[in-house]
Design a protein around this motif. Structure first.
Motif, PDB file in Angstrom:
ATOM      1  N   ASN A  33       8.411  -2.273   5.902  1.00 13.78           N
ATOM      2  CA  ASN A  33       9.635  -1.661   5.389  1.00 13.78           C
ATOM      3  C   ASN A  33       9.509  -1.721   3.864  1.00 13.78           C
ATOM      4  O   ASN A  33       9.777  -2.755   3.248  1.00 13.78           O
ATOM      5  CB  ASN A  33      10.840  -2.459   5.866  1.00 13.78           C
ATOM      6  CG  ASN A  33      12.128  -1.954   5.261  1.00 13.78           C
ATOM      7  OD1 ASN A  33      12.104  -1.082   4.390  1.00 13.78           O
ATOM      8  ND2 ASN A  33      13.238  -2.491   5.711  1.00 13.78           N
ATOM      9  N   THR A  34       9.093  -0.609   3.278  1.00 14.24           N
ATOM     10  CA  THR A  34       8.708  -0.638   1.856  1.00 14.24           C
ATOM     11  C   THR A  34       9.895  -0.842   0.900  1.00 14.24           C
ATOM     12  O   THR A  34       9.690  -1.010  -0.293  1.00 14.24           O
ATOM     13  CB  THR A  34       7.942   0.640   1.467  1.00 14.24           C
ATOM     14  OG1 THR A  34       8.732   1.768   1.833  1.00 14.24           O
ATOM     15  CG2 THR A  34       6.611   0.704   2.178  1.00 14.24           C
ATOM     16  N   GLU A  54       9.571  -4.858   1.565  1.00 18.57           N
ATOM     17  CA  GLU A  54       8.279  -5.511   1.833  1.00 18.57           C
ATOM     18  C   GLU A  54       7.129  -4.869   1.069  1.00 18.57           C
ATOM     19  O   GLU A  54       7.114  -3.657   0.831  1.00 18.57           O
ATOM     20  CB  GLU A  54       7.973  -5.463   3.342  1.00 18.57           C
ATOM     21  CG  GLU A  54       8.890  -6.333   4.183  1.00 18.57           C
ATOM     22  CD  GLU A  54       8.693  -6.136   5.684  1.00 18.57           C
ATOM     23  OE1 GLU A  54       8.844  -7.104   6.437  1.00 18.57           O
ATOM     24  OE2 GLU A  54       8.392  -4.999   6.113  1.00 18.57           O
TER      25      GLU A  54
END
Lengths: 79, 79
Positions: B68-69, B72
């Motif tokens: 989950n950019t 993260e």
């Protein structure tokens, strides 16, 4: 001192989470994913400054809490 | 070709799981654990043999599914 710990499932132990990821990747159109294994990655910040003692300490932590040594392997890396 | 992917929480993002581990280690008598951050570690077995293409592929997988950019970071290592 910082320790990086990898906890991975032993060879032969089923990994349903990894299988689910592999399946999801296939559904998203990513072909050619033959296998996925999921593990844990831990970064520990330790007060200990002696590398030998720190490794001993982290090893004990892995045996007692961080890894289930019946089904999991662990590796310790000090940085 | 094998890819090793680390997915870790970005700096500043709360990590309750890491906090729980740090607390549990303290309860077990392990002093001197200042911080614990927990991340994910994935091993992917790919059919692709070209390193450049494999890296592109895994990068796309991370962006779409594995990480989950927003909260993260991920690192890709080909072995």
């Amino acid at each position: 001192m910082k320790a990086r710990v990898h906890v991975t499932l032993k060879h032969g132990v089923l990994d349903p989470q990894g299988k689910a990821i592999a399946h999801a990747l296939g559904s998203l159109g990513f072909g050619g994913v033959e296998d996925v294994r999921q593990g844990k990655f831990l970064e520990l910040e330790l007060a200990e400054t002696d590398a030998g003692k720190a490794r001993e300490q982290v090893k004990a932590m892995c045996e007692k809490l961080l890894a289930n040594t019946v089904i999991e392997n662990y590796t310790i890396e000090l940085v």
